[in-house]
Motif scaffolding. Structure first.
Motif, PDB file in Angstrom:
ATOM      1  N   LEU A  35      25.074  38.424  42.042  1.00  0.00           N
ATOM      2  CA  LEU A  35      24.001  39.139  42.721  1.00  0.00           C
ATOM      3  C   LEU A  35      23.587  40.334  41.883  1.00  0.00           C
ATOM      4  O   LEU A  35      24.412  40.919  41.182  1.00  0.00           O
ATOM      5  N   LYS A  36      22.315  40.702  41.972  1.00  0.00           N
ATOM      6  CA  LYS A  36      21.808  41.873  41.259  1.00  0.00           C
ATOM      7  C   LYS A  36      21.411  42.920  42.280  1.00  0.00           C
ATOM      8  O   LYS A  36      20.773  42.615  43.273  1.00  0.00           O
ATOM      9  N   ASP A  37      21.827  44.150  42.016  1.00  0.00           N
ATOM     10  CA  ASP A  37      21.414  45.274  42.850  1.00  0.00           C
ATOM     11  C   ASP A  37      21.076  46.447  41.946  1.00  0.00           C
ATOM     12  O   ASP A  37      21.002  46.299  40.718  1.00  0.00           O
ATOM     13  N   GLU A  38      20.892  47.628  42.518  1.00  0.00           N
ATOM     14  CA  GLU A  38      20.481  48.796  41.734  1.00  0.00           C
ATOM     15  C   GLU A  38      21.542  49.226  40.723  1.00  0.00           C
ATOM     16  O   GLU A  38      21.241  49.913  39.749  1.00  0.00           O
ATOM     17  N   LYS A  39      22.803  48.819  40.912  1.00  0.00           N
ATOM     18  CA  LYS A  39      23.881  49.184  39.995  1.00  0.00           C
ATOM     19  C   LYS A  39      24.067  48.161  38.871  1.00  0.00           C
ATOM     20  O   LYS A  39      24.860  48.374  37.975  1.00  0.00           O
ATOM     21  N   GLY A  40      23.382  47.046  38.930  1.00  0.00           N
ATOM     22  CA  GLY A  40      23.535  45.989  37.925  1.00  0.00           C
ATOM     23  C   GLY A  40      23.865  44.673  38.588  1.00  0.00           C
ATOM     24  O   GLY A  40      23.330  44.342  39.631  1.00  0.00           O
ATOM     25  N   PHE A  41      24.785  43.947  37.989  1.00  0.00           N
ATOM     26  CA  PHE A  41      25.192  42.643  38.497  1.00  0.00           C
ATOM     27  C   PHE A  41      26.588  42.739  39.091  1.00  0.00           C
ATOM     28  O   PHE A  41      27.439  43.450  38.576  1.00  0.00           O
ATOM     29  N   CYS A  42      26.822  42.003  40.166  1.00  0.00           N
ATOM     30  CA  CYS A  42      28.180  41.858  40.663  1.00  0.00           C
ATOM     31  C   CYS A  42      28.449  40.361  40.836  1.00  0.00           C
ATOM     32  O   CYS A  42      27.644  39.643  41.410  1.00  0.00           O
ATOM     33  N   MET A  43      29.559  39.939  40.251  1.00  0.00           N
ATOM     34  CA  MET A  43      29.957  38.528  40.281  1.00  0.00           C
ATOM     35  C   MET A  43      31.094  38.364  41.279  1.00  0.00           C
ATOM     36  O   MET A  43      32.197  38.860  41.076  1.00  0.00           O
ATOM     37  N   HIS A  44      30.809  37.685  42.373  1.00  0.00           N
ATOM     38  CA  HIS A  44      31.819  37.354  43.367  1.00  0.00           C
ATOM     39  C   HIS A  44      32.414  36.003  42.987  1.00  0.00           C
ATOM     40  O   HIS A  44      31.688  35.106  42.553  1.00  0.00           O
ATOM     41  N   PHE A  45      33.710  35.843  43.175  1.00  0.00           N
ATOM     42  CA  PHE A  45      34.324  34.568  42.829  1.00  0.00           C
ATOM     43  C   PHE A  45      35.664  34.382  43.538  1.00  0.00           C
ATOM     44  O   PHE A  45      36.246  35.333  44.051  1.00  0.00           O
ATOM     45  N   SER A  46      36.102  33.144  43.571  1.00  0.00           N
ATOM     46  CA  SER A  46      37.426  32.795  44.068  1.00  0.00           C
ATOM     47  C   SER A  46      38.391  32.915  42.892  1.00  0.00           C
ATOM     48  O   SER A  46      38.123  32.387  41.821  1.00  0.00           O
ATOM     49  N   TRP A  47      39.485  33.613  43.100  1.00  0.00           N
ATOM     50  CA  TRP A  47      40.458  33.847  42.038  1.00  0.00           C
ATOM     51  C   TRP A  47      41.730  33.081  42.369  1.00  0.00           C
ATOM     52  O   TRP A  47      42.583  33.540  43.134  1.00  0.00           O
TER      53      TRP A  47
END
Length: 134
Positions: A35-47
């Motif tokens: 996802l992209k927001d005002e802070k940049g990109f955040c990658m959500h994932f299953s670890w």
């Protein structure tokens, strides 16, 4: 016989430095959602190695921060021995996430909310959707 696949019709070019996340230290990272927001990109994932849901952040989509777990497995609940397959969306200024909890060969759907898409709170210790109880 060698299989030859056509070029993508969307113009995508595979990044030569792959993988950008997932190595000997992190192990398998899957079910990725960026996802992209005002802070940049955040990658959500299953670890998989941690049996958890995590996020990594990036300003350019190539160089990522170390993963941070935001939801751990919780075997005491009886339905969250492993966590994966999160789905995140924003609605009316709040972030919503549905995720899969797995235990004893069954899967359940959990629900959590966040104000910043990085820190999550489960709405309940119980799943919000399941097909049947064991």
């Amino acid at each position: 016989m060698k299989l030859t696949l056509p070029d993508t019709n969307g113009g995508w070019i595979k990044y030569e430095g792959n993988p950008i996340l997932g190595n000997k230290e992190t192990g398998t990272c899957f079910d990725v959602l960026v996802l992209k927001d005002e802070k940049g990109f955040c990658m959500h994932f299953s670890w998989r190695l941690k049996r958890a849901l995590a996020v990594a952040n990036s300003s350019d989509g190539i160089h990522w921060s170390a993963p941070e777990i935001y939801m751990q497995a919780d075997e005491e609940l009886g339905w969250m021995d492993d966590l994966n397959r999160n789905c995140v969306l924003e609605h009316d200024g709040q972030w919503h996430m549905w995720f899969t909890g797995q235990a004893r060969g069954y899967s359940w759907i959990g629900y959590a909310v966040s104000e910043d898409c990085r820190h999550w709170k489960r709405v309940s210790d119980q799943p919000v959707l399941y097909s049947e109880r064991p």
